[in-house]
Design a protein around this motif. Sequence first.
Motif, PDB file in Angstrom:
ATOM      1  N   CYS A   1      77.207  45.616  34.087  1.00  0.00           N
ATOM      2  CA  CYS A   1      76.681  45.718  32.729  1.00  0.00           C
ATOM      3  C   CYS A   1      76.466  47.189  32.377  1.00  0.00           C
TER       4      CYS A   1
ATOM      5  N   CYS B   1      72.182  47.547  31.853  1.00  0.00           N
ATOM      6  CA  CYS B   1      71.238  47.416  32.958  1.00  0.00           C
ATOM      7  C   CYS B   1      71.896  47.674  34.312  1.00  0.00           C
TER       8      CYS B   1
ATOM      9  N   CYS C   1      76.022  42.179  30.417  1.00  0.00           N
ATOM     10  CA  CYS C   1      75.681  40.885  30.993  1.00  0.00           C
ATOM     11  C   CYS C   1      75.118  39.987  29.889  1.00  0.00           C
TER      12      CYS C   1
ATOM     13  N   CYS D   1      71.629  41.170  28.442  1.00  0.00           N
ATOM     14  CA  CYS D   1      71.686  42.324  27.535  1.00  0.00           C
ATOM     15  C   CYS D   1      72.417  41.956  26.249  1.00  0.00           C
TER      16      CYS D   1
HETATM   17 ZN   LIG Z   1      72.661  43.865  31.398  1.00  0.00          ZN
END
Ligand SMILES: [Zn+2]
Length: 112
Positions: free
Chosen positions: A84, A87, A105, A108
């Motif tokens: 991601c 994050c 992801c 997010c």
């Molecule tokens: Zn993420």
Amino acid sequence: MLSESTLSDLRASLEQEQSDLRARLTEMGLLSGGELSFDQNFADSSQVTAERGEVEALAGNLRDSLIDVEAALAKLDNGTFGNCELCGQPIPPARLEAKPAARLCMDCASKR
Ligand SMILES: [Zn+2]
């Protein structure tokens, strides 16, 4: 962790998508010499406004998709594919298989 065979399948579908997007952008006159020429072309466009708005919206979507696809291919090359961008957590393989160019992801992406 993504297996080698999954990665090569994803690369193949990304490359396919890249060439489809490039073909469509080329057809629309937005890609010259392999480079996006979006802004310049539209600045020079003499199409009527309504039509131009539609073309611009479509071209914008195609261009954004191409940018995502090319970013994903670059990440495959440098080994950061599948993480991601916000994050840093691994993106679930099922999500990547559905959308190989995914940058985020699920967590997010849903926060956006
Ligand atoms: Zn993420």
